[in-house]
Motif scaffolding. Structure first.
Motif, PDB file in Angstrom:
ATOM      1  N   ALA A  36      29.508  35.790  31.911  1.00 37.33           N
ATOM      2  CA  ALA A  36      27.978  35.675  31.128  1.00 37.33           C
ATOM      3  C   ALA A  36      27.339  34.469  32.070  1.00 37.33           C
ATOM      4  O   ALA A  36      26.262  34.698  32.276  1.00 37.33           O
ATOM      5  CB  ALA A  36      28.253  35.075  29.827  1.00 37.33           C
ATOM      6  N   ALA A  37      28.022  33.607  32.754  1.00 34.91           N
ATOM      7  CA  ALA A  37      27.531  32.517  33.749  1.00 34.91           C
ATOM      8  C   ALA A  37      27.039  33.299  34.887  1.00 34.91           C
ATOM      9  O   ALA A  37      26.581  32.615  35.948  1.00 34.91           O
ATOM     10  CB  ALA A  37      28.405  31.564  33.667  1.00 34.91           C
ATOM     11  N   GLY A  38      27.571  34.460  35.221  1.00 36.00           N
ATOM     12  CA  GLY A  38      27.220  35.130  36.472  1.00 36.00           C
ATOM     13  C   GLY A  38      28.020  34.747  37.723  1.00 36.00           C
ATOM     14  O   GLY A  38      27.989  35.156  38.959  1.00 36.00           O
ATOM     15  N   GLU A  39      29.376  34.066  37.296  1.00 37.22           N
ATOM     16  CA  GLU A  39      30.331  33.547  38.297  1.00 37.22           C
ATOM     17  C   GLU A  39      31.420  34.826  38.627  1.00 37.22           C
ATOM     18  O   GLU A  39      31.816  34.627  39.709  1.00 37.22           O
ATOM     19  CB  GLU A  39      31.129  32.286  37.753  1.00 37.22           C
ATOM     20  N   TRP A  40      32.022  35.410  37.602  1.00 37.29           N
ATOM     21  CA  TRP A  40      32.858  36.268  37.921  1.00 37.29           C
ATOM     22  C   TRP A  40      32.370  37.694  37.422  1.00 37.29           C
ATOM     23  O   TRP A  40      31.704  37.928  36.658  1.00 37.29           O
ATOM     24  CB  TRP A  40      34.070  36.046  37.009  1.00 37.29           C
ATOM     25  N   ARG A  41      32.915  38.612  38.161  1.00 40.72           N
ATOM     26  CA  ARG A  41      32.833  40.061  38.119  1.00 40.72           C
ATOM     27  C   ARG A  41      33.816  40.926  37.374  1.00 40.72           C
ATOM     28  O   ARG A  41      33.425  41.988  36.944  1.00 40.72           O
ATOM     29  CB  ARG A  41      32.077  40.653  38.954  1.00 40.72           C
ATOM     30  N   ASP A  42      34.929  40.668  38.025  1.00 37.46           N
ATOM     31  CA  ASP A  42      36.109  41.720  37.708  1.00 37.46           C
ATOM     32  C   ASP A  42      37.542  40.977  37.478  1.00 37.46           C
ATOM     33  O   ASP A  42      37.463  39.812  37.918  1.00 37.46           O
ATOM     34  CB  ASP A  42      36.306  42.686  39.161  1.00 37.46           C
ATOM     35  N   ALA A  52      53.803  37.581  35.851  1.00 37.27           N
ATOM     36  CA  ALA A  52      52.530  38.268  35.470  1.00 37.27           C
ATOM     37  C   ALA A  52      51.531  37.538  35.954  1.00 37.27           C
ATOM     38  O   ALA A  52      51.478  36.343  35.950  1.00 37.27           O
ATOM     39  CB  ALA A  52      52.561  38.491  33.738  1.00 37.27           C
ATOM     40  N   VAL A  53      50.295  38.483  36.309  1.00 37.34           N
ATOM     41  CA  VAL A  53      49.445  37.742  37.116  1.00 37.34           C
ATOM     42  C   VAL A  53      48.012  38.211  36.511  1.00 37.34           C
ATOM     43  O   VAL A  53      47.618  39.541  36.627  1.00 37.34           O
ATOM     44  CB  VAL A  53      49.487  38.089  38.809  1.00 37.34           C
ATOM     45  N   PHE A  54      47.069  37.427  36.215  1.00 33.47           N
ATOM     46  CA  PHE A  54      45.601  37.773  35.912  1.00 33.47           C
ATOM     47  C   PHE A  54      44.926  37.288  37.084  1.00 33.47           C
ATOM     48  O   PHE A  54      44.548  36.101  37.541  1.00 33.47           O
ATOM     49  CB  PHE A  54      45.376  37.332  34.619  1.00 33.47           C
ATOM     50  N   SER A  55      44.364  38.338  37.734  1.00 34.38           N
ATOM     51  CA  SER A  55      43.596  38.136  39.045  1.00 34.38           C
ATOM     52  C   SER A  55      42.128  38.110  38.771  1.00 34.38           C
ATOM     53  O   SER A  55      41.727  38.974  38.129  1.00 34.38           O
ATOM     54  CB  SER A  55      43.869  39.120  39.986  1.00 34.38           C
ATOM     55  N   ILE A  56      41.325  37.188  38.916  1.00 33.67           N
ATOM     56  CA  ILE A  56      40.012  36.868  38.997  1.00 33.67           C
ATOM     57  C   ILE A  56      39.162  37.280  40.199  1.00 33.67           C
ATOM     58  O   ILE A  56      39.514  36.561  41.323  1.00 33.67           O
ATOM     59  CB  ILE A  56      39.697  35.752  38.228  1.00 33.67           C
ATOM     60  N   PHE A  57      38.199  38.129  40.059  1.00 35.82           N
ATOM     61  CA  PHE A  57      37.415  38.590  41.306  1.00 35.82           C
ATOM     62  C   PHE A  57      35.837  38.109  41.179  1.00 35.82           C
ATOM     63  O   PHE A  57      35.322  38.249  39.866  1.00 35.82           O
ATOM     64  CB  PHE A  57      37.444  40.051  41.690  1.00 35.82           C
ATOM     65  N   ARG A  58      35.371  37.726  42.214  1.00 34.77           N
ATOM     66  CA  ARG A  58      33.974  37.487  42.209  1.00 34.77           C
ATOM     67  C   ARG A  58      33.402  38.828  42.288  1.00 34.77           C
ATOM     68  O   ARG A  58      32.250  39.107  41.906  1.00 34.77           O
ATOM     69  CB  ARG A  58      33.302  36.450  43.193  1.00 34.77           C
ATOM     70  N   ARG A  59      33.607  39.595  43.077  1.00 35.45           N
ATOM     71  CA  ARG A  59      33.249  41.046  43.547  1.00 35.45           C
ATOM     72  C   ARG A  59      34.470  41.889  43.427  1.00 35.45           C
ATOM     73  O   ARG A  59      35.612  41.323  43.779  1.00 35.45           O
ATOM     74  CB  ARG A  59      32.332  41.170  44.534  1.00 35.45           C
TER      75      ARG A  59
END
Length: 113
Positions: A36-42, A52-59
Motif C-alpha cells: 500500500a505504501a508502494g515499497e514492495w510489489r511481489d 522456509a523462506v518468504f522472499s520480498i521483491f520490489r519488482r
C-alpha cells in the motif's frame, strides 16, 4: 547383511519446513502495508528441507530485497527467525517473529514520513 542409511537428499513433501498460518498472518500484514505504501510489489514462499523462506521483491524480475527465514534447527543456537537483506547481511534474528519483523516496520515508518 548391511544396514541402509537414510537418504541424505529430499525425499518428499513431508520433509519440508514451512510457515504456519499463525506465522504467515503477521508477515502478510506487513507485506500488505508495504504494498500500500508502494515499497514492495511481489513475494515468493519457498518450503525447503531445512528452512522456509518468504522472499520480498520490489519488482517481479529482481532478486529479493529481503528474505524472512525460518530455520527450526537453529532455534537453540542462532534463533528460529531471521530477516536477511539483499546483500546477505542478517538484519535481525530472534525466536519471536513479531520482534524480528520490527526491523522492517521501521522501514515502513521512514517511507511514509
Amino acid at each position: 547383511m548391511s544396514i541402509q542409511e537414510p537418504l541424505p537428499f529430499f525425499t518428499g513433501p513431508d520433509d519440508r519446513v514451512s510457515f504456519h498460518r499463525t506465522e504467515l498472518a503477521p508477515i502478510l500484514s506487513l507485506y500488505g502495508r508495504m504494498v500500500a505504501a508502494g515499497e514492495w510489489r511481489d513475494y515468493g514462499i519457498s518450503a525447503l528441507r531445512d528452512m522456509a523462506v518468504f522472499s520480498i521483491f520490489r519488482r517481479t524480475a529482481e532478486h529479493p530485497i529481503y528474505r524472512i527465514e525460518k530455520r527450526p534447527k537453529l532455534r537453540l543456537k542462532q534463533q528460529l527467525y531471521a530477516v536477511v537483506g539483499m546483500d546477505g547481511q542478517v538484519l535481525k534474528r530472534g525466536n519471536d517473529l513479531s520482534a524480528v519483523l520490527r526491523v522492517l516496520e521501521r522501514k515502513l515508518i521512514r517511507s511514509v514520513d
